[in-house]
Design an enzyme around this catalytic site. Structure first.
Site, PDB file in Angstrom:
ATOM      1  N   TYR A 178      29.648  -3.928  -7.922  1.00  0.00           N
ATOM      2  CA  TYR A 178      29.852  -2.682  -8.267  1.00  0.00           C
ATOM      3  C   TYR A 178      30.762  -1.903  -7.251  1.00  0.00           C
ATOM      4  O   TYR A 178      30.533  -1.654  -6.066  1.00  0.00           O
ATOM      5  CB  TYR A 178      28.368  -2.019  -7.791  1.00  0.00           C
ATOM      6  CG  TYR A 178      27.771  -0.670  -8.230  1.00  0.00           C
ATOM      7  CD1 TYR A 178      28.838   0.206  -8.862  1.00  0.00           C
ATOM      8  CD2 TYR A 178      26.649   0.186  -7.852  1.00  0.00           C
ATOM      9  CE1 TYR A 178      28.375   1.490  -9.083  1.00  0.00           C
ATOM     10  CE2 TYR A 178      26.487   1.249  -8.134  1.00  0.00           C
ATOM     11  CZ  TYR A 178      27.225   2.018  -8.744  1.00  0.00           C
ATOM     12  OH  TYR A 178      26.807   3.111  -9.081  1.00  0.00           O
ATOM     13  N   TYR A 183      30.129   3.643  -3.112  1.00  0.00           N
ATOM     14  CA  TYR A 183      30.052   2.597  -2.607  1.00  0.00           C
ATOM     15  C   TYR A 183      30.956   1.655  -2.100  1.00  0.00           C
ATOM     16  O   TYR A 183      32.121   1.898  -2.373  1.00  0.00           O
ATOM     17  CB  TYR A 183      28.763   2.016  -3.343  1.00  0.00           C
ATOM     18  CG  TYR A 183      27.621   2.685  -3.743  1.00  0.00           C
ATOM     19  CD1 TYR A 183      27.003   3.417  -2.880  1.00  0.00           C
ATOM     20  CD2 TYR A 183      27.153   2.862  -5.322  1.00  0.00           C
ATOM     21  CE1 TYR A 183      25.844   4.399  -3.022  1.00  0.00           C
ATOM     22  CE2 TYR A 183      26.177   3.722  -5.477  1.00  0.00           C
ATOM     23  CZ  TYR A 183      25.460   4.464  -4.334  1.00  0.00           C
ATOM     24  OH  TYR A 183      24.556   5.195  -4.702  1.00  0.00           O
ATOM     25  N   ARG A 328      20.290   7.783 -19.625  1.00  0.00           N
ATOM     26  CA  ARG A 328      19.205   8.959 -20.016  1.00  0.00           C
ATOM     27  C   ARG A 328      18.911   8.716 -21.366  1.00  0.00           C
ATOM     28  O   ARG A 328      17.652   8.903 -21.607  1.00  0.00           O
ATOM     29  CB  ARG A 328      19.567  10.357 -19.719  1.00  0.00           C
ATOM     30  CG  ARG A 328      19.824  10.543 -18.154  1.00  0.00           C
ATOM     31  CD  ARG A 328      20.669  11.844 -17.762  1.00  0.00           C
ATOM     32  NE  ARG A 328      21.972  11.947 -18.137  1.00  0.00           N
ATOM     33  CZ  ARG A 328      22.887  12.904 -17.930  1.00  0.00           C
ATOM     34  NH1 ARG A 328      22.315  14.068 -17.623  1.00  0.00           N
ATOM     35  NH2 ARG A 328      24.090  12.925 -18.031  1.00  0.00           N
ATOM     36  N   CYS A 351      17.542  12.874 -25.602  1.00  0.00           N
ATOM     37  CA  CYS A 351      17.689  13.333 -24.123  1.00  0.00           C
ATOM     38  C   CYS A 351      18.061  14.946 -24.354  1.00  0.00           C
ATOM     39  O   CYS A 351      18.756  15.336 -24.982  1.00  0.00           O
ATOM     40  CB  CYS A 351      18.493  12.608 -23.574  1.00  0.00           C
ATOM     41  SG  CYS A 351      19.004  13.266 -21.815  1.00  0.00           S
ATOM     42  N   CYS A 357      14.789  13.146 -14.361  1.00  0.00           N
ATOM     43  CA  CYS A 357      14.793  11.816 -14.457  1.00  0.00           C
ATOM     44  C   CYS A 357      15.556  11.534 -12.954  1.00  0.00           C
ATOM     45  O   CYS A 357      14.962  10.893 -11.890  1.00  0.00           O
ATOM     46  CB  CYS A 357      15.391  11.089 -15.392  1.00  0.00           C
ATOM     47  SG  CYS A 357      16.763  11.472 -16.070  1.00  0.00           S
ATOM     48  N   CYS A 369      10.539  11.520 -17.315  1.00  0.00           N
ATOM     49  CA  CYS A 369      11.209  11.754 -18.327  1.00  0.00           C
ATOM     50  C   CYS A 369      10.502  13.076 -18.909  1.00  0.00           C
ATOM     51  O   CYS A 369       9.341  12.995 -19.263  1.00  0.00           O
ATOM     52  CB  CYS A 369      11.734  10.865 -19.164  1.00  0.00           C
ATOM     53  SG  CYS A 369      12.424  11.634 -20.536  1.00  0.00           S
TER      54      CYS A 369
HETATM   55 FE1  SF4 Z   1      16.986  13.037 -20.679  1.00  0.00          FE
HETATM   56 FE2  SF4 Z   1      15.731  14.810 -19.020  1.00  0.00          FE
HETATM   57 FE3  SF4 Z   1      14.514  12.435 -19.941  1.00  0.00          FE
HETATM   58 FE4  SF4 Z   1      16.391  12.659 -18.062  1.00  0.00          FE
HETATM   59  S1  SF4 Z   1      14.383  13.467 -17.684  1.00  0.00           S
HETATM   60  S2  SF4 Z   1      16.235  11.204 -19.598  1.00  0.00           S
HETATM   61  S3  SF4 Z   1      17.775  14.194 -18.752  1.00  0.00           S
HETATM   62  S4  SF4 Z   1      15.108  14.299 -21.381  1.00  0.00           S
END
Ligand code: SF4
Ligand code: ADP
Length: 705
Positions: A178, A183, A328, A351, A357, A369
Site C-alpha cells: 500500500y 502512508y 461506497r 450510494c 460511512c 450506511c
Molecule cells: Fe454511500 Fe452514504 Fe452509504 Fe456511504 S453511507 S455508502 S456515502 S449511501
C-alpha cells in the site's frame, strides 16, 4: 448466478480477468475500504465482506491491515497481521468470501507518519522525519515521527514479507503493498517528505525503490499462486513533470509495473479520494486514473462512486479501467453486480455520497450506511441487504409518516409479508428528504426515497396514502393491529449557551429554523445562520440563502463550519464553498440576543460580545421528536383493545432525531423486531484469543468471550 437477463451492453462487466496467477470471476472489485471492524470483531467483519461476495463482487478486500506494531492507527479502527495469532480472525473472512466464489484481497499497510502509534508507543517512522497528517487529521497529536535509518528500511521490507506470509496462510488470494494516502511507502514518493540523500531519495527510480523492494519481498514470501497488488496514490505526482516521461506519475507506474500483478489507483487524501457527492461527482477519479493503462500491461482498478452500469462499461471500453472498483457503492448495495447481471438495474440501491460511512470510521466505530441499514449488522443482528425473515403474524400494519424511516419500515415489513398501509400528511411521500435533497448539491440524497418508493410501488401488499394527515381518533377507527409512528422531528428555535446546551427558545417573528424554511419561509437579509447542529444543514442553508441574493453570516460555537463534517471528508469543501459565495464564517461564537435588527454574538471562551446587523436569524441546532400523535394515542390506551390495536410504537426521528442514516436504521429495526426480539438485542463479537499456553495467562484467556 444467471446471466440470461443481463443487458448485452453490460456483459463485458462479467468477463473474468486474470490478476497474475489468480483470476477474478468478473470486473466488480470491492477495493480495500475501512469497515470499522478490527480483529476484535472478526465475525462482524467476515459477515459484511461475505454478503458482498454473495452479491456478486468478484474480488473482496479487507480494509487497512497493519503489518507491524510500528503502524498503529488508533483511535481509528484497523486490522492487524502482527503475528500468527492474527491469522485466524482473517481466515474467517477469506473462507466466507471463497464460499461465494470471489477472491479475497488483503490491504497490508504501514502508515508511517500518517499514524502516530498512540497505543503501542513505538516511534512513528517516516522517510525523513516529516509527518504526513499529524497536524490536520481528525485526531491531532503532539507526537512526531522520526526519520528512518538503513536498519529501519530493512525492517520494513522484512515486516511486509512476514505479514504477507501470514496473509497467505489466512487464505488471501491477492496481497497488497500500500503506497497511498500519505502512508509510509507513499511518503517515499514525494520529495517534500522524502529528503533522503541515499539510494531511496532523489530520482524517481530511487523514490520507488522501497516500494519495489516491498513488492519483491511479498512475491518471494508468498510464491507463485498468490497475486501481488500495488495500491498507489498518483494525484500529486501527476502534477509534476517527469525526467523521462510526461509526469512523475507516468514514471512511477512504468518503473513499478514489472513488479506488481495489479495497479489499484487512488487519490492522495481522503477528501479527494472519498469526496461527498455534494462536491465531488461520480467518476471524478478519471482525471487521475485515466493515464495508468498507457504505462502498464497489468490490470488496473480504480474507483469513482460508480453506480451507473453505463458509466462502468464506458470506463472499461475506453480503456480507463479493467476493474470497476467500489467501496461506497458496494456498501450501499452489496448486490449491485448481481442486479446488473440479472437485468434488475432499476433495483440498485445507489450510494448517495453522503459519507456517513467514512464518518463513522473517523468516529472510531463500525461503518454504517444511509442507504443500506443492514451493513455491519449481518452477523450482529442477522440482517441481510436483500433477504428478510417471514412475517411473524397476520397483523396489518399502519405506518404514519412516509419519510425515510416510514418508507424503510414499510419496505422491510412488506418484504416480510405483512399487509402495510403508509399514510403521510403531505401530497408527496419522502418526508425530510424532499426538503434536504432540494438544497444545493444534495440531489443525490433523493435516492433514499426514490429507491424505496420504486420498490414499494410494485409490492401488492403495500398501499401508499399521500395527502392523509391522521389523528388519534382516525387511527383508532381504522383498527390496524399494529401502528408505527414515523412522524419525524421538528427543528426548534433554541439558542446555544456557553454551557454548551440548547438554551432559551427565541420567540420572534424573524427567527426561523430549517423546518420553517422547509415550509416555505424566506428570511430577509441580512441573515445570521447559527449552527450548532454541526452536520450539513447549517452550512448548506447559508449557501442557499447567499445564492438567493441575501447577505448572510454563518456563526457557530465550533472551531469550523459544519464542524462534524470533518468526519465525512466534507468540511474543507464547505469552507471553500462558503468562501466562494461570500459568506463570512464566524467560529467559536454563539448568538446571545436578537432584536430583529441586530444579533449579539458572544465569544465562546471569553466575555467579548459583538453586535452585527441581522434582520433574520436562522437557528440550526436542536431537533425535537414529533410526539403529539404518539402522546394522543398513549392517552387513549384503554381504547386500543376495542379498536383491535395490539401495539403502537415510534420509529425514525420520532423515536430519536438524527441524520437520515439513523432514521433509515430505526425504520429497518422496527420492522425487523415486529413479532420478534427487540432490536435492542444483538450478538456481541469478540476477538479470537491467544491460547493460554502461549500468553502464559490462562485466567485472562478464560475470562474472555
Ligand atoms: Fe454511500 Fe452514504 Fe452509504 Fe456511504 S453511507 S455508502 S456515502 S449511501
Ligand atoms: P423520518 O426521518 O423519521 O422518516 P420525516 O420527518 O422525514 O421523518 O418524515 C415524517 C413524515 O411524517 C413527514 O412526511 C410528515 O408529513 C409525516 N407526518 C407527521 N405527522 C403526521 C400525521 N399526523 N399524519 C400523517 N403524516 C404525518
Amino acid at each position: 448466478m444467471t446471466i440470461d437477463h443481463c443487458d448485452a451492453r453490460f456483459k463485458t462487466l462479467f468477463d473474468p480477468v486474470a490478476i497474475g496467477p489468480v483470476t477474478a470471476p468478473n470486473r466488480f472489485y470491492q477495493v480495500p475500504h475501512a469497515s470499522g471492524a478490527t480483529n476484535a470483531n472478526p465475525r462482524v467483519r467476515a459477515g459484511l465482506r461475505a454478503v458482498k461476495a454473495e452479491g456478486g463482487w468478484g474480488v473482496i478486500c479487507t480494509g487497512a491491515c497493519s503489518i507491524h506494531p510500528s503502524c498503529d492507527d488508533a483511535p481509528l479502527p484497523f486490522a492487524t497481521l502482527w503475528d500468527d495469532d492474527d491469522i485466524r480472525a482473517h481466515a474467517l473472512m477469506t473462507d466466507a468470501v471463497h464460499e461465494h466464489g470471489a477472491l479475497a484481497g488483503v490491504e497490508l499497510f504501514h502508515g508511517g507518519g500518517g499514524v502516530l502509534n498512540r497505543q503501542t508507543r513505538l516511534p512513528a517512522l517516516t522517510p525523513s522525519g516529516k509527518g504526513w497528517s499529524s497536524n490536520h487529521s481528525v485526531f491531532m497529536s503532539p507526537g512526531r515521527p522520526r526519520g528512518m535509518d538503513a536498519a529501519d528500511l530493512k525492517d520494513l521490507v522484512r515486516w511486509q514479507a512476514a505479514a504477507a506470509k501470514r496473509a497467505k496462510q489466512a487464505g488471501f488470494d491477492i496481497i497488497y503493498v500500500y503506497a497511498g494516502m500519505g502512508y509510509l511507502p507513499h511518503e517515499f514518493l514525494l520529495p517534500e517528505y522524502n529528503e533522503r540523500k541515499d539510494a531511496y531519495g532523489g530520482s524517481m527510480e530511487n523514490r520507488v525503490r522501497i516500494i519495489r523492494e516491498m513488492l519483491e519481498a511479498t512475491r518471494d514470501a508468498v510464491g507463485d499462486n498468490v497475486a501481488v497488488a500495488l495500491r498507489i496514490s498518483l494525484e500529486e505526482l501527476l502534477t509534476r513533470p517527469g525526467t523521462t516521461m510526461e509526469t512523475e506519475a507516468h514514471e512511477a507506474v512504468s518503473l513499478l509495473s514489472p513488479h506488481t500483478d495489479l495497479f489499484d489507483v487512488k487519490m492522495d487524501s481522503s477528501p479527494t479520494d472519498c469526496g461527498p457527492s455534494r462536491f465531488v461527482p461520480e467518476a471524478s477519479h478519471e482525471r487521475m486514473a485515466g493515464f495508468v493503462k498507457s504505462c502498464t500491461d497489468k490490470p488496473v482498478v480504480g474507483v469513482g462512486r460508480f453506480t451507473s452500469p453505463d458509466t462502468m462499461v464506458s470506463q472499461v471500453r475506453r480503456g480507463v479501467l479493467d476493474f470497476i472498483g467500489a467501496a461506497r457503492p458496494s456498501i450501499a448495495d452489496p448486490f449491485l453486480p448481481r442486479k446488473i447481471r440479472e437485468g434488475r438495474e432499476d433495483e440498485i440501491r445507489e450510494c448517495i455520497g453522503c459519507n456517513m460511512c467514512i464518518a463513522n470510521w473517523h468516529e472510531g466505530v463500525l461503518v454504517r450506511c444511509t442507504q443500506n441499514p443492514s451493513f455491519g449488522e449481518e452477523w450482529r443482528r442477522g440482517w441481510h441487504p436483500e433477504k428478510v425473515k417471514p412475517a411473524g403474524s397476520k397483523d396489518r400494519v399502519l405506518i404514519v409518516g412516509g419519510g425515510p424511516a416510514g418508507l424503510e419500515c414499510a419496505l422491510t415489513l412488506g418484504r416480510r409479508g405483512y399487509d402495510v398501509a403508509v399514510a403521510d400528511a403531505r401530497a408527496e411521500m419522502g418526508g425530510r428528504v424532499l426538503f434536504e435533497s432540494a438544497l444545493p448539491g444534495l440531489s443525490a440524497w433523493r435516492r433514499v426515497i426514490d429507491y424505496r418508493l420504486g420498490r414499494l410501488k410494485v409490492m401488492p401488499n403495500v398501499e401508499l396514502y399521500p395527502g392523509s394527515e391522521l389523528d388519534a381518533a382516525q387511527i383508532l377507527e381504522f383498527g390496524f393491529e399494529r401502528v408505527v409512528l414515523a412522524t419525524g422531528a421538528a427543528w426548534a428555535p433554541a439558542l446555544f449557551t456557553k454551557m454548551e446546551i440548547a438554551g432559551e427558545v427565541l420567540d420572534h417573528p424573524n427567527v426561523f429554523t430549517p423546518s420553517d424554511l422547509a415550509a416555505g419561509a424566506r428570511p430577509e437579509g441580512p441573515v445570521v445562520v447559527l449552527d450548532y447542529d454541526f452536520h450539513v444543514m447549517g452550512g448548506v442553508l447559508a449557501e442557499q440563502i447567499a445564492a438567493a441574493g441575501q447577505p448572510v453570516t454563518y456563526v457557530t460555537p465550533a472551531g469550523g463550519a459544519s464542524a462534524w463534517t470533518i468526519n465525512a471528508n466534507e468540511q474543507i469543501y464547505v469552507h471553500q464553498r462558503l468562501h466562494e459565495v461570500g459568506v463570512p464564517i464566524r467560529t467559536l461564537e454563539c448568538v446571545s440576543a436578537f432584536d430583529g435588527a441586530e444579533a449579539t454574538l458572544g465569544d465562546m471562551l471569553t466575555d467579548r460580545e459583538t453586535r452585527i446587523p441581522c434582520r433574520s436569524l436562522v437557528i440550526v441546532g436542536l431537533r425535537r421528536q414529533n410526539s403529539g400523535l404518539y402522546d394522543a394515542l398513549e392517552d387513549r390506551q384503554t381504547d386500543w383493545a376495542d379498536a383491535g390495536i395490539r401495539t403502537v410504537e415510534r420509529t425514525g426521528d420520532a423515536l430519536s432525531p438524527g441524520a437520515i442514516a439513523h432514521a433509515v436504521f430505526y425504520g429497518r429495526a422496527t420492522a425487523e423486531a415486529m413479532d420478534g426480539p427487540s432490536f435492542l438485542t444483538f450478538r456481541r463479537d469478540g476477538p479470537f484469543h491467544t491460547p493460554p499456553e502461549r500468553n502464559g495467562n490462562a485466567m485472562i484467556a478464560a475470562m474472555a468471550v
